[in-house]
Scaffold this active site. Sequence first.
Site, mmCIF file in Angstrom:
data_model
loop_
_atom_site.group_PDB
_atom_site.id
_atom_site.type_symbol
_atom_site.label_atom_id
_atom_site.label_comp_id
_atom_site.label_asym_id
_atom_site.label_seq_id
_atom_site.Cartn_x
_atom_site.Cartn_y
_atom_site.Cartn_z
ATOM 1 N N GLU A 257 0.698 -1.205 -0.128
ATOM 2 C CA GLU A 257 -0.050 0.000 0.043
ATOM 3 C C GLU A 257 0.716 1.276 -0.059
ATOM 4 O OE1 GLU A 257 -4.297 -0.471 1.742
ATOM 5 O OE2 GLU A 257 -3.293 0.752 3.061
ATOM 6 N N HIS A 278 6.730 -26.889 -0.674
ATOM 7 C CA HIS A 278 5.940 -28.327 -1.216
ATOM 8 C C HIS A 278 4.832 -27.609 -2.049
ATOM 9 C CE1 HIS A 278 8.415 -31.084 1.113
ATOM 10 N NE2 HIS A 278 8.081 -30.107 1.922
ATOM 11 N N LYS A 392 -13.018 2.021 -3.249
ATOM 12 C CA LYS A 392 -14.075 2.495 -2.068
ATOM 13 C C LYS A 392 -15.312 3.246 -2.956
ATOM 14 C CE LYS A 392 -11.381 2.542 2.182
ATOM 15 N NZ LYS A 392 -10.788 3.560 3.006
HETATM 16 O O1 PA5 Z 1 -2.973 1.747 5.878
HETATM 17 C C1 PA5 Z 1 -3.954 2.082 5.915
HETATM 18 O O2 PA5 Z 1 -4.331 3.502 5.974
HETATM 19 C C2 PA5 Z 1 -5.358 1.050 5.454
HETATM 20 O O3 PA5 Z 1 -4.901 0.070 5.133
HETATM 21 C C3 PA5 Z 1 -6.240 1.551 6.445
HETATM 22 O O4 PA5 Z 1 -5.802 1.068 7.720
HETATM 23 C C4 PA5 Z 1 -7.494 0.624 6.271
HETATM 24 O O5 PA5 Z 1 -8.166 1.020 5.024
HETATM 25 C C5 PA5 Z 1 -8.607 0.904 7.219
HETATM 26 O O6 PA5 Z 1 -8.980 2.101 7.408
HETATM 27 P P1 PA5 Z 1 -9.700 2.817 8.803
HETATM 28 O O7 PA5 Z 1 -8.747 2.447 10.108
HETATM 29 O O8 PA5 Z 1 -9.663 4.040 8.434
HETATM 30 O O9 PA5 Z 1 -10.730 1.999 8.807
#
Ligand code: PA5
Length: 408
Positions: A257, A278, A392
Amino acid sequence: MLNFYFKEDIQQLHISDLPKIDHYLNRDISQLMEISKVAVEVNNNGEVLLVIGVGGSFLGARAVIDALTPYFAPNEYGVEVIYAGQNMSGAYLQQLLKYLNKKEVYVNVVSKSGTTMEPGLAFRVVKQYMEKRYGEESKQRIIVTTDAEKGVLKQIADKEGYRRFVIPSEVGGRYSVFTAAGLLPIAVAGIDIQAFLCGANQAELDLDTDNLEQNAAYQYALTRYEMYQKGYSVELLASFEPRLSKLHEWWKQLFGESEGKEYKGLYPSTVNYSTDLHAIGQFVQEGSRIMFETLIHFEEVEADMEIPFTLDDMDGLNYLGGRSMNSINAISKDGVALAHEEGGVPVVKIVMPKLDAYHVGYLMFFFMKACVMSASLLEVNPFDQPGVEAYKRKMVELLKKDAVLVNE
Ligand code: PA5
């Protein structure tokens, strides 16, 4: 503490311009004390802590808990940490509620934004369940971890009078394991959060240098970048201790990410050896030459098992009799590294002395520090996730369209 199997020098960078992440470590003593107090309460009165969150809001806690708690038992107080809000499976939620019926339950809902769909839906269901089951007492059993100021979860917590912990607004989800988001579930699991934070703190000190020769996190980042420049498109993170599989997941999210933007970045993939030798081992050894491998190894693991001798030696394994399972595992790691290198897969080794809270904290901070450098080398922002936002938006668009059709 960390040594690299593969390392070559590359270009000089403006390292001093890299964003600092030392403020990602929770140093708020009163909050740490409050976390410990709540953890004791959950352990005294509960049997299950249900953590509701997705992505960075649960992967860090789960990684640490899985790495440091026994394979087959809840913690020493009989409390287990389980998870929801990380998927949208109706069957999962239905079976979860059934399971909760047999337990005394606490809930920790974790969402920085407070608006993420998966934990939002799960919390809606679980909140209703808790209210039906515990009535007014549910307010004491639901704990919220979210932003200090913003978001609907904060509003719900304020309205209902839930206890609330803060994820500092400048700390992104995947970098939040050292905040209350990670620390509360980790403490409930019976893990020493002070040792965990001490390890991270030591990493912060050790890695607070712009001198590449002395900065293992930057060396790792540079190695990744060099691999990428050479045309490798996949980094395969591997370890030989099954309980590290969730740490792999956390690492995958951290790098995936943070770096996978503007059509750049190494694809972060993970394997658990020897299980996956394996399964995917054949591909690693002889498939397309697209990957390099990073092996994590903890030299000391607290529990071990001696291989017994047998009189008949029917299985032909007496030559290993009297050896410890961990020592065999360690040698298989070296064998794998040699075979993969011979097969054209460069291998990076990250060696930690001991699998404990201190060293897991150290390693996680190391990866976070390396990730910031690595993304910066690619000239992408390590802290945003525009692609996730895109999915989203599309999903909500479709759901709203669908809701109109259903209501017509
Ligand atoms: O690293 C990040 O920012 C994302 O993976 C968020 O943690 C994830 O989308 C969850 O978001 P939130 O904590 O706002 O629900």
